[in-house]
Design a protein around this motif. Structure first.
Motif, mmCIF file in Angstrom:
data_model
loop_
_atom_site.group_PDB
_atom_site.id
_atom_site.type_symbol
_atom_site.label_atom_id
_atom_site.label_comp_id
_atom_site.label_asym_id
_atom_site.label_seq_id
_atom_site.Cartn_x
_atom_site.Cartn_y
_atom_site.Cartn_z
ATOM 1 N N ASN A 166 0.812 -1.221 0.000
ATOM 2 C CA ASN A 166 0.000 0.000 0.000
ATOM 3 C C ASN A 166 0.845 1.270 0.000
ATOM 4 O OD1 ASN A 166 -2.482 -1.184 -0.139
ATOM 5 N ND2 ASN A 166 -3.316 -0.140 1.644
ATOM 6 N N LEU A 167 2.152 1.116 -0.210
ATOM 7 C CA LEU A 167 3.054 2.268 -0.164
ATOM 8 C C LEU A 167 3.676 2.522 -1.534
ATOM 9 C CD1 LEU A 167 5.079 1.310 3.052
ATOM 10 C CD2 LEU A 167 3.450 3.206 2.884
ATOM 11 N N ASP A 168 3.960 3.790 -1.829
ATOM 12 C CA ASP A 168 4.883 4.130 -2.912
ATOM 13 C C ASP A 168 6.273 4.141 -2.286
ATOM 14 O OD1 ASP A 168 3.106 4.380 -4.957
ATOM 15 O OD2 ASP A 168 2.878 6.553 -4.790
ATOM 16 N N CYS A 169 7.107 3.191 -2.672
ATOM 17 C CA CYS A 169 8.408 3.023 -1.997
ATOM 18 C C CYS A 169 9.565 3.553 -2.831
ATOM 19 C CB CYS A 169 8.671 1.544 -1.698
ATOM 20 S SG CYS A 169 7.638 0.875 -0.385
ATOM 21 N N VAL A 170 10.569 4.072 -2.132
ATOM 22 C CA VAL A 170 11.869 4.353 -2.734
ATOM 23 C C VAL A 170 12.915 3.616 -1.904
ATOM 24 C CG1 VAL A 170 12.009 6.570 -1.493
ATOM 25 C CG2 VAL A 170 13.582 6.106 -3.353
ATOM 26 N N LEU A 171 13.806 2.901 -2.572
ATOM 27 C CA LEU A 171 14.914 2.220 -1.910
ATOM 28 C C LEU A 171 16.187 3.023 -2.141
ATOM 29 C CD1 LEU A 171 14.267 -1.502 -3.001
ATOM 30 C CD2 LEU A 171 13.163 -0.166 -1.182
ATOM 31 N N VAL A 172 17.037 3.092 -1.117
ATOM 32 C CA VAL A 172 18.301 3.828 -1.210
ATOM 33 C C VAL A 172 19.428 2.866 -0.852
ATOM 34 C CG1 VAL A 172 19.640 5.795 -0.348
ATOM 35 C CG2 VAL A 172 17.133 5.951 -0.470
ATOM 36 N N SER A 173 20.382 2.676 -1.773
ATOM 37 C CA SER A 173 21.489 1.778 -1.472
ATOM 38 C C SER A 173 22.807 2.376 -1.947
ATOM 39 C CB SER A 173 21.266 0.399 -2.090
ATOM 40 O OG SER A 173 22.025 -0.584 -1.417
ATOM 41 N N ALA A 174 23.877 2.049 -1.223
ATOM 42 C CA ALA A 174 25.214 2.592 -1.498
ATOM 43 C C ALA A 174 26.156 2.041 -0.443
ATOM 44 C CB ALA A 174 25.201 4.124 -1.408
ATOM 45 N N THR A 175 27.450 2.221 -0.667
ATOM 46 C CA THR A 175 28.414 1.911 0.389
ATOM 47 C C THR A 175 28.419 3.032 1.431
ATOM 48 O OG1 THR A 175 29.793 0.819 -1.269
ATOM 49 C CG2 THR A 175 30.803 1.245 0.852
ATOM 50 N N ASN A 176 28.381 4.277 0.983
ATOM 51 C CA ASN A 176 28.419 5.435 1.879
ATOM 52 C C ASN A 176 27.284 6.400 1.578
ATOM 53 O OD1 ASN A 176 30.931 4.962 3.380
ATOM 54 N ND2 ASN A 176 31.933 5.167 1.404
ATOM 55 N N THR A 203 22.013 9.040 5.470
ATOM 56 C CA THR A 203 21.766 10.477 5.325
ATOM 57 C C THR A 203 20.817 10.745 4.159
ATOM 58 O OG1 THR A 203 23.959 10.962 6.203
ATOM 59 C CG2 THR A 203 22.873 12.720 4.987
ATOM 60 N N THR A 204 21.060 10.099 3.018
ATOM 61 C CA THR A 204 20.211 10.326 1.847
ATOM 62 C C THR A 204 18.784 9.873 2.113
ATOM 63 O OG1 THR A 204 22.151 10.074 0.432
ATOM 64 C CG2 THR A 204 20.002 9.888 -0.632
ATOM 65 N N THR A 205 18.630 8.765 2.841
ATOM 66 C CA THR A 205 17.284 8.301 3.211
ATOM 67 C C THR A 205 16.563 9.373 4.018
ATOM 68 O OG1 THR A 205 18.005 5.995 3.183
ATOM 69 C CG2 THR A 205 16.025 6.483 4.458
ATOM 70 N N ARG A 206 17.271 9.996 4.962
ATOM 71 C CA ARG A 206 16.663 11.081 5.758
ATOM 72 C C ARG A 206 16.273 12.266 4.886
ATOM 73 N NH1 ARG A 206 17.397 12.481 11.020
ATOM 74 N NH2 ARG A 206 16.163 14.271 10.406
ATOM 75 N N LEU A 207 17.163 12.650 3.952
ATOM 76 C CA LEU A 207 16.890 13.811 3.095
ATOM 77 C C LEU A 207 15.679 13.550 2.195
ATOM 78 C CD1 LEU A 207 20.546 14.780 2.033
ATOM 79 C CD2 LEU A 207 19.114 15.944 3.731
ATOM 80 N N ILE A 208 15.602 12.346 1.621
ATOM 81 C CA ILE A 208 14.456 12.012 0.760
ATOM 82 C C ILE A 208 13.168 11.990 1.580
ATOM 83 C CG2 ILE A 208 13.409 10.183 -0.640
ATOM 84 C CD1 ILE A 208 16.297 9.397 -1.473
ATOM 85 N N ALA A 209 13.241 11.405 2.776
ATOM 86 C CA ALA A 209 12.045 11.350 3.636
ATOM 87 C C ALA A 209 11.525 12.748 3.938
ATOM 88 C CB ALA A 209 12.350 10.593 4.927
ATOM 89 N N GLU A 210 12.439 13.678 4.261
ATOM 90 C CA GLU A 210 12.008 15.071 4.536
ATOM 91 C C GLU A 210 11.359 15.676 3.293
ATOM 92 O OE1 GLU A 210 11.754 16.762 7.264
ATOM 93 O OE2 GLU A 210 12.619 15.128 8.432
ATOM 94 N N ALA A 211 11.972 15.439 2.129
ATOM 95 C CA ALA A 211 11.433 16.027 0.891
ATOM 96 C C ALA A 211 10.040 15.475 0.582
ATOM 97 C CB ALA A 211 12.388 15.741 -0.266
ATOM 98 N N LEU A 212 9.856 14.164 0.735
ATOM 99 C CA LEU A 212 8.565 13.556 0.367
ATOM 100 C C LEU A 212 7.453 13.890 1.347
ATOM 101 C CD1 LEU A 212 9.376 10.029 -1.104
ATOM 102 C CD2 LEU A 212 9.213 12.253 -2.232
ATOM 103 N N ARG A 213 7.818 14.318 2.570
ATOM 104 C CA ARG A 213 6.770 14.721 3.526
ATOM 105 C C ARG A 213 5.975 15.905 3.006
ATOM 106 N NH1 ARG A 213 10.595 12.957 7.757
ATOM 107 N NH2 ARG A 213 9.724 10.991 8.480
ATOM 108 N N ALA A 214 6.525 16.606 2.010
ATOM 109 C CA ALA A 214 5.768 17.697 1.378
ATOM 110 C C ALA A 214 4.552 17.147 0.631
ATOM 111 C CB ALA A 214 6.669 18.469 0.408
ATOM 112 N N ALA A 215 4.576 15.844 0.292
ATOM 113 C CA ALA A 215 3.495 15.260 -0.515
ATOM 114 C C ALA A 215 2.647 14.254 0.249
ATOM 115 C CB ALA A 215 4.095 14.590 -1.752
ATOM 116 N N GLY A 216 3.001 13.965 1.515
ATOM 117 C CA GLY A 216 2.203 13.007 2.282
ATOM 118 C C GLY A 216 3.006 12.354 3.381
#
Length: 412
Positions: A56-66, A70-83
């Motif tokens: 029931n979710l629109d998901c984004v996965l974030v993967s990397a060595t480094n 942090t990027t997961t946090r930044l994306i989460a803050e940005a998407l809170r503008a939409a829900g």
């Protein structure tokens, strides 16, 4: 896709309830957040639970060595503008931790999920993400993680034909090779300081040519794709050529690169760059990283660096000499027990800084610093190291479990 029907079977609901109860008991016993043990119990009771929670979710996965936490946090803050967003913001990034996080977000519209590199293909199968962000691949924990080209191959095979939009770093040849099997890729020029894992072509093994910021294989023609998003100084350039200022409280070039990738991801979900980048300013610290804490009359800035590429980025953002630097390295299970990676880090970049060394493997680190011709003192613990430093700012750089030890000691 997002909707309001209840996707959970009675068995799944039981699994969620049991997982939360076990997590609460683990927290009460002082054994950390409990998210991993809770997720393990829940998945034992319902092996399909992660897929059910994600459907029931629109998901984004974030993967990397480094940079993935942090990027997961930044994306989460940005998407809170939409829900509303549910995210594994504390970095429990294997299936058990991810399941735990999603179980707590019944009202969410978006799932923003950090995924350990080794588990990306499986989590992508379970969560059917709308978007996957691939930031970088470099050597890490050689006794646990696969060699980088093998990881890239796993990504390439696991993402082949994926319906997800892949947002990938055009400057990392391993990431480009991994993402190239996907039909829908958005390339971001996010930069790459660490190049030592991509001198040979991941496609044919030929020697990579690297003129300026470009790269290509002289033998098979594999080359850097043309990016549609780019980091340019303190701005993100979008596909229309507009430059949007980056507003961050987090330091360093690497976090600007994370912000550029995050803006590209947010756009996939319909959040404009200006809105996304303004919201990212809310992020001050990520699970203690970059926090400045008062301890023994000094200001300690806590920096996490887990592998050679991470240390290189971290050295680029510390205050200039003679700011003192405390280095702490452990080699416990979560760090990887092999410390040979220390020899891949260029410690001559610390020349001019007074250095104190602590941690379980302080003597390994001391030998490495001796060879790099650095002035340093080996200390029994953080308290002794801090007392050797003058009042004022101290940069403290630690790998994973050493960082957790430091946070506990300074009460962070």
């Amino acid at each position: 896709m997002a909707g309001n029907s209840d996707p959970l079977t009675p068995r799944a609901k039981l699994a969620v309830t049991a997982g939360k109860a076990v997590a609460a008991a683990s927290r009460a016993a002082g054994r950390g957040s409990g998210s991993v043990i809770g997720g393990r119990v829940a998945l034992k009771l319902d092996p399909d639970l992660l897929a059910r929670l994600a459907q029931n979710l629109d998901c984004v996965l974030v993967s990397a060595t480094n940079g993935k936490t942090t990027t997961t946090r930044l994306i989460a803050e940005a998407l809170r503008a939409a829900g509303p967003v549910v995210s594994n913001a504390l970095g429990a990034n294997m299936p058990a931790g991810i399941t735990s996080a999603l179980a707590g977000g019944s009202e969410a519209k978006f799932g923003v999920i950090e995924v350990d590199e080794k588990y990306l293909a499986g989590v992508a199968r379970d969560t059917d993400p709308k978007c996957i962000a691939l930031l970088n691949l470099s050597r890490d924990q050689l006794d646990r993680a696969a060699e980088t080209r093998m990881l890239a191959e796993n990504w390439r095979e696991g993402l082949a034909g994926s319906k997800a939009v892949i947002v990938a770093n055009a400057d990392d040849p391993l990431v480009v090779w991994a993402a190239s099997s996907s039909p829908n890729v958005i390339w971001v020029a996010a930069g790459q300081m660490w190049k030592d894992d991509a001198w040979s072509c991941p496609s044919c093994g030929g020697v990579m040519q690297r003129p300026g910021d470009d790269w290509f294989c002289g033998e098979c023609g594999f080359r850097r794709p043309t990016p549609s998003w780019a980091l340019s100084g303190d701005h993100v350039l979008d596909p229309h050529g507009s430059a949007w200022p980056i507003h961050l409280q987090l330091p360093g070039r690497a976090n600007k690169a994370n912000a550029a990738s995050s803006a590209a991801v947010a756009a996939v979900f319909g959040v404009p760059p200006q809105v996304a980048l303004e919201r990212m300013y809310q992020v001050q610290a990520v699970a203690g990283r970059y926090d400045v804490v008062q301890f023994e009359g000094r200001d300690l800035r806590l920096l996490l660096a887990k592998n050679p590429a991470g240390w290189l980025e971290t050295f680029s953002l510390i205050d200039p000499p003679p700011t003192p630097v405390i280095l702490s390295v452990n080699a416990r299970g979560a760090d990887g027990t092999d410390t040979s990676w220390l020899w891949d880090v260029d410690y001559t970049r610390l020349t001019g800084h007074p250095i104190c060394v602590v941690g379980d493997r302080k003597l390994d680190l001391a030998v490495r610093l001796e060879v790099a011709n650095q002035q340093f003192q080996v200390c029994e613990n953080l308290d002794q190291a801090v007392q050797l430093c003058p009042p004022g700012r101290i940069e403290v750089i630690a790998n994973y479990t050493a960082f957790q030890d430091l946070r506990r000691r300074v009460g962070n």
